[in-house]
Every structure is written in structure tokens, then in C-alpha cells.
Design an enzyme around this catalytic site. Structure first.
Site, PDB file in Angstrom:
ATOM      1  N   LYS A   1       0.857  -1.189   0.000  1.00 39.27           N
ATOM      2  CA  LYS A   1       0.000   0.000   0.000  1.00 39.27           C
ATOM      3  C   LYS A   1       0.889   1.234   0.000  1.00 39.27           C
ATOM      4  O   LYS A   1       1.687   1.432   0.915  1.00 39.27           O
ATOM      5  CB  LYS A   1      -0.903  -0.009   1.233  1.00 39.27           C
ATOM      6  CG  LYS A   1      -1.809   1.217   1.307  1.00 39.27           C
ATOM      7  CD  LYS A   1      -2.804   1.099   2.423  1.00 39.27           C
ATOM      8  CE  LYS A   1      -3.644   2.364   2.536  1.00 39.27           C
ATOM      9  NZ  LYS A   1      -4.585   2.280   3.647  1.00 39.27           N
TER      10      LYS A   1
ATOM     11  N   ARG B   1     -10.285  10.372   1.784  1.00 38.32           N
ATOM     12  CA  ARG B   1     -10.050  11.062   3.059  1.00 38.32           C
ATOM     13  C   ARG B   1     -11.239  11.956   3.367  1.00 38.32           C
ATOM     14  O   ARG B   1     -11.655  12.056   4.520  1.00 38.32           O
ATOM     15  CB  ARG B   1      -8.748  11.877   2.984  1.00 38.32           C
ATOM     16  CG  ARG B   1      -7.532  11.001   2.703  1.00 38.32           C
ATOM     17  CD  ARG B   1      -6.647  10.784   3.887  1.00 38.32           C
ATOM     18  NE  ARG B   1      -5.647   9.753   3.609  1.00 38.32           N
ATOM     19  CZ  ARG B   1      -4.363   9.980   3.308  1.00 38.32           C
ATOM     20  NH1 ARG B   1      -3.919  11.237   3.264  1.00 38.32           N
ATOM     21  NH2 ARG B   1      -3.536   8.986   3.076  1.00 38.32           N
TER      22      ARG B   1
ATOM     23  N   ARG C   1       1.239   9.892   5.689  1.00 42.80           N
ATOM     24  CA  ARG C   1       1.441   8.515   6.162  1.00 42.80           C
ATOM     25  C   ARG C   1       2.750   7.922   5.639  1.00 42.80           C
ATOM     26  O   ARG C   1       2.889   6.712   5.529  1.00 42.80           O
ATOM     27  CB  ARG C   1       0.274   7.642   5.688  1.00 42.80           C
ATOM     28  CG  ARG C   1      -1.110   8.122   6.072  1.00 42.80           C
ATOM     29  CD  ARG C   1      -2.107   6.980   5.946  1.00 42.80           C
ATOM     30  NE  ARG C   1      -3.501   7.377   5.880  1.00 42.80           N
ATOM     31  CZ  ARG C   1      -4.212   7.866   6.901  1.00 42.80           C
ATOM     32  NH1 ARG C   1      -3.646   8.056   8.075  1.00 42.80           N
ATOM     33  NH2 ARG C   1      -5.489   8.179   6.734  1.00 42.80           N
TER      34      ARG C   1
ATOM     35  N   GLU D   1       7.151  -6.482   0.575  1.00 41.55           N
ATOM     36  CA  GLU D   1       5.976  -6.440   1.458  1.00 41.55           C
ATOM     37  C   GLU D   1       4.991  -7.572   1.140  1.00 41.55           C
ATOM     38  O   GLU D   1       4.370  -8.141   2.027  1.00 41.55           O
ATOM     39  CB  GLU D   1       5.271  -5.086   1.348  1.00 41.55           C
ATOM     40  CG  GLU D   1       6.050  -3.928   1.965  1.00 41.55           C
ATOM     41  CD  GLU D   1       5.853  -3.833   3.482  1.00 41.55           C
ATOM     42  OE1 GLU D   1       5.186  -4.709   4.076  1.00 41.55           O
ATOM     43  OE2 GLU D   1       6.373  -2.870   4.070  1.00 41.55           O
TER      44      GLU D   1
ATOM     45  N   LYS E   1      -2.153  -1.508  -3.803  1.00 45.28           N
ATOM     46  CA  LYS E   1      -3.036  -0.349  -3.725  1.00 45.28           C
ATOM     47  C   LYS E   1      -2.232   0.931  -3.742  1.00 45.28           C
ATOM     48  O   LYS E   1      -1.240   0.985  -3.015  1.00 45.28           O
ATOM     49  CB  LYS E   1      -3.796  -0.438  -2.403  1.00 45.28           C
ATOM     50  CG  LYS E   1      -4.737   0.709  -2.128  1.00 45.28           C
ATOM     51  CD  LYS E   1      -5.389   0.515  -0.795  1.00 45.28           C
ATOM     52  CE  LYS E   1      -6.244   1.718  -0.467  1.00 45.28           C
ATOM     53  NZ  LYS E   1      -6.832   1.593   0.844  1.00 45.28           N
TER      54      LYS E   1
ATOM     55  N   SER F   1     -10.150   5.781  -4.562  1.00 45.28           N
ATOM     56  CA  SER F   1     -11.064   6.905  -4.750  1.00 45.28           C
ATOM     57  C   SER F   1     -10.596   7.898  -5.821  1.00 45.28           C
ATOM     58  O   SER F   1     -11.407   8.368  -6.616  1.00 45.28           O
ATOM     59  CB  SER F   1     -11.270   7.633  -3.426  1.00 45.28           C
ATOM     60  OG  SER F   1     -10.035   8.073  -2.890  1.00 45.28           O
TER      61      SER F   1
ATOM     62  N   TYR G   1     -15.232   1.092  -6.829  1.00 42.04           N
ATOM     63  CA  TYR G   1     -16.507   1.741  -6.489  1.00 42.04           C
ATOM     64  C   TYR G   1     -17.552   1.558  -7.593  1.00 42.04           C
ATOM     65  O   TYR G   1     -18.713   1.880  -7.398  1.00 42.04           O
ATOM     66  CB  TYR G   1     -16.265   3.232  -6.185  1.00 42.04           C
ATOM     67  CG  TYR G   1     -15.338   3.407  -4.988  1.00 42.04           C
ATOM     68  CD1 TYR G   1     -15.839   3.285  -3.692  1.00 42.04           C
ATOM     69  CD2 TYR G   1     -13.975   3.626  -5.147  1.00 42.04           C
ATOM     70  CE1 TYR G   1     -15.005   3.395  -2.585  1.00 42.04           C
ATOM     71  CE2 TYR G   1     -13.126   3.743  -4.051  1.00 42.04           C
ATOM     72  CZ  TYR G   1     -13.656   3.616  -2.770  1.00 42.04           C
ATOM     73  OH  TYR G   1     -12.822   3.712  -1.678  1.00 42.04           O
TER      74      TYR G   1
HETATM   75  C1  PBG Z   1      -6.798   3.508   5.400  1.00 40.84           C
HETATM   76  C2  PBG Z   1      -7.415   3.451   4.057  1.00 40.84           C
HETATM   77  C3  PBG Z   1      -7.190   4.304   2.966  1.00 40.84           C
HETATM   78  C4  PBG Z   1      -8.021   3.871   1.936  1.00 40.84           C
HETATM   79  C5  PBG Z   1      -8.683   2.778   2.399  1.00 40.84           C
HETATM   80  N1  PBG Z   1      -8.301   2.522   3.711  1.00 40.84           N
HETATM   81  C6  PBG Z   1      -6.339   5.379   2.645  1.00 40.84           C
HETATM   82  C7  PBG Z   1      -5.518   6.193   3.480  1.00 40.84           C
HETATM   83  O1  PBG Z   1      -4.367   5.845   3.675  1.00 40.84           O
HETATM   84  O2  PBG Z   1      -6.003   7.239   3.902  1.00 40.84           O
HETATM   85  C8  PBG Z   1      -8.136   4.532   0.597  1.00 40.84           C
HETATM   86  C9  PBG Z   1      -9.230   4.097  -0.242  1.00 40.84           C
HETATM   87  C10 PBG Z   1      -9.513   4.988  -1.378  1.00 40.84           C
HETATM   88  O3  PBG Z   1      -8.859   6.016  -1.595  1.00 40.84           O
HETATM   89  O4  PBG Z   1     -10.456   4.660  -2.109  1.00 40.84           O
HETATM   90  N2  PBG Z   1      -7.564   2.802   6.332  1.00 40.84           N
END
Ligand code: PBG
Length: 326
Positions: A198, A208, A219, A235, A250, A276, A315
Site C-alpha cells: 500500500k 479522506r 502517512r 511487502e 493499492k 477513490s 466503487y
Molecule cells: C486507510 C485506508 C485508505 C483507503 C482505504 N483505507 C487510505 C488512506 O491511507 O487514507 C483509501 C481508499 C480509497 O482512496 O479509495 N484505512
């Protein structure tokens, strides 16, 4: 007159029938997973402005939406919860009556037989500082203290009936800790999805907003550097070694190389999360008439499958499944 080429790949592209026969990759509803948001305190769905077409649900609304998802024939749903109040340790995450655990029970009751119900296992929606773990005295994300929270969160989610826990926090050792805790508590059949590779991505921006993130800073001390391909594979291998049932890459589209590496190496299924920002970019361009929405959606998900994903979180899962069935 030239002789002309002997090798004529166009022969296999001539008609719709021949193209259909020659397609190397196909989409199917069963390999699509819909991420869904449930928010405490709602009594009607609320649109997420940064993700046109995606809403926050109340628990009742979620019941209806997952029923629709199951009817569309998709493979699973991934639930995210947004609590009313947040604190330093994210206590809502481990509370049996916390929004995500309540919603999980409701969804399992509704569609638990016909679809795989998955839950996000991470603290960021529940912490007031917005990080995926808990902080130490200096304000840094404390890896091992976060693992203790994940362990308790895993038990709460397994208790609520989740079929598969999505470990998205990127703490070292998270898969092993959760696997041990599940086994010690008799949850030997609860599966673990490691969000192994990730990346610290700008493409999470709309999410967010969707989860009303309170994050200050970024992060980058736990999510991967977008510059690194080899580290993505490291990883992946670590999560497999720790006992992950499924691993994930991801975001998806900017990381197809990492995905292809993982698919070539992993002995367990490899999934990808079309996040997203990937969603909202296509929606925004389509809304402006700059691209053909349906073709762009189909091509984007197909390319993720072609690169090696066995299943895709998107989505568009339900809408795409409906197109595929019609
Ligand atoms: C963290 C989390 C994130 C997403 C899903 N779970 C992102 C982050 O690091 O803020 C992102 C999903 C998306 O952007 O569709 N629990």
C-alpha cells in the site's frame, strides 16, 4: 507491389466475433468487490461530494445497498465505518457496539450467505489524529502498540461475523499478530487480507474526505514510497510469510508493475484496489464530456485484471456487474 508482411496480427482483430474469441482477459461480476461506507448517526444516505455517485449509508441503508450488490452478483463488499466521536486510541474500532461492528452484524444477517463480507481493519477512521495506528510520546506512529490495537480490533470484527479482515494499516508484523489472535480465539476460518503493498498515494484524496479524516501530516512513515517497486514485492512476500490468505496492491492503476510482480510470485490470490482518486478522475473527466465514461471504466478495470489482479476493489463494482450481465 510490395510483398506485404507475412505476420499479420490484424487477422485476429477483424470482426467482433473473432475479437471476442481472442480476448485474453475477461471481466466477471464475481471478481468485483464494492467498498462501502457506513456512518454513525445517519438516517438517510448522504452523498460524498468528492466521489460523485458514492454515498455514506446508515445501517438500514447499508442493508438495502448490500442486498442490491448481492443481487448484482459481485463477489464481496468491503465495509468502512465512520464514528461520531474519535479519540487517541480509536476506541470505537474495538467496541462491539462501534459503528463498523454493528454494521457488520447487520450485513452478515442480510447477505452473509451470498456474498463475502469484509471489513477494513485500521484505526484511521476512529482516531482523532487520523493516523492508522496509535502515537508514542513524541507523536510518532508506534508500530507495536498499534499491533495490540489491531489484535483487539480483529477479535471484535471476527465476533461481528466478518468473513475477511482487510488489514490496511501498514504496520510491520500486522498479519502475523492478527492471524495468531484469530487462531487463539477459535476464529480459524476468518480470513486475512494483507494490504501488503500500500503506497503513500495522492490518489486517496477523495477517500479522506469520504471518511472525514482528521489526519494532520501524511502517512509516509508507514505506507510505501511511490518510487519503490522492489519494496512492494518485499511487502507482498512478508505478508504471505506471515499467513495472509490474500494480498493486495493499492492503488491500482499507477502500480500495475508492482501488481504484475506480485501476480508472478505470490502463491495466494492477489487483489488490487482501484482507489477513490482513480474513481473520481474518471467521473470528473466523463462529467466534462472528455472521455466516454463506460468505456473508460471498463478499460480501467480490465487493465487491472490484465496486469494480474485476481479480483478488484472498485466503487463501480455494482454498475459494472450490471453491464456485464446485460
Ligand atoms: C486507510 C485506508 C485508505 C483507503 C482505504 N483505507 C487510505 C488512506 O491511507 O487514507 C483509501 C481508499 C480509497 O482512496 O479509495 N484505512
Amino acid at each position: 507491389m510490395i510483398d506485404g508482411p507475412r505476420d499479420r496480427p490484424r487477422r485476429l482483430r477483424r470482426t467482433p466475433a473473432i475479437r471476442r474469441l481472442m480476448a485474453e482477459t475477461r471481466l466477471h461480476p464475481a471478481e468485483l468487490i464494492l467498498p462501502m461506507f457506513v456512518r454513525e448517526g445517519l438516517d438517510a444516505p448522504e452523498a460524498i461530494s468528492s466521489m460523485p455517485g458514492v454515498s455514506h449509508h446508515s445501517i438500514d441503508g447499508l442493508r438495502r445497498a448490500v442486498t442490491e450488490a448481492a443481487e448484482a452478483g459481485i463477489g464481496g463488499v468491503m465495509l468502512f465505518g465512520i464514528p461520531v466521536s474519535k479519540d487517541a486510541t480509536g476506541s470505537g474500532a474495538t467496541d462491539d457496539n462501534g459503528i463498523l461492528n454493528l454494521a457488520t452484524r447487520a450485513v452478515i444477517e442480510e447477505v452473509g450467505e451470498s456474498i463475502v463480507v469484509q471489513t477494513d481493519l485500521c484505526l484511521d477512521e476512529f482516531t482523532d489524529h487520523g493516523h492508522c495506528g496509535v502515537l508514542d510520546a513524541e507523536g510518532n506512529v508506534d508500530n507495536d502498540a498499534s499491533l495490540e490495537r489491531y489484535r483487539d480490533m480483529a477479535i471484535a470484527q471476527a465476533n461481528a461475523g466478518s468473513h475477511l479482515l482487510g488489514l490496511s494499516g501498514m504496520m510491520d508484523g500486522q498479519v502475523a499478530v492478527v492471524r495468531d489472535a484469530l487462531d487463539d480465539n477459535g476464529f480459524i476460518d476468518t480470513a486475512v487480507l494483507g494490504y501488503a503493498a500500500k503506497y503513500a498515494s495522492a490518489f486517496y484524496g477523495p477517500f479522506r474526505e469520504a471518511v472525514q479524516s482528521s489526519l494532520q501530516g501524511d502517512r509516509r512513515s508507514y505506507q510505501l514510497d511511490p518510487a519503490n517497486r522492489r519494496e512492494g514485492l518485499r511487502e507482498i512476500l512478508a505478508d504471505v510469510d506471515e499467513g495472509a490468505d490474500v494480498v493486495m496492491v493499492k492503488p491500482a492503476m499507477s502500480y500495475l508493475d508492482v501488481l504484475a510482480d506480485a501476480a508472478a510470485t505470490s502463491p495466494v490470490p492477489v487483489w488490487a484496489y482501484q482507489v477513490s482518486g482513480e474513481y473520481s478522475m474518471i467521473e470528473a473527466a466523463a462529467a466534462n464530456g472528455w472521455i466516454d465514461r463506460r468505456r473508460a471504466i471498463e478499460e480501467s478495470v480490465l487493465s487491472i485484471r490484465r496486469a494480474g489482479a485476481d479480483a478488484v476493489l472498485t466503487y463501480w463494482a455494482v454498475e459494472l456487474a450490471e453491464w456485464l450481465r446485460s
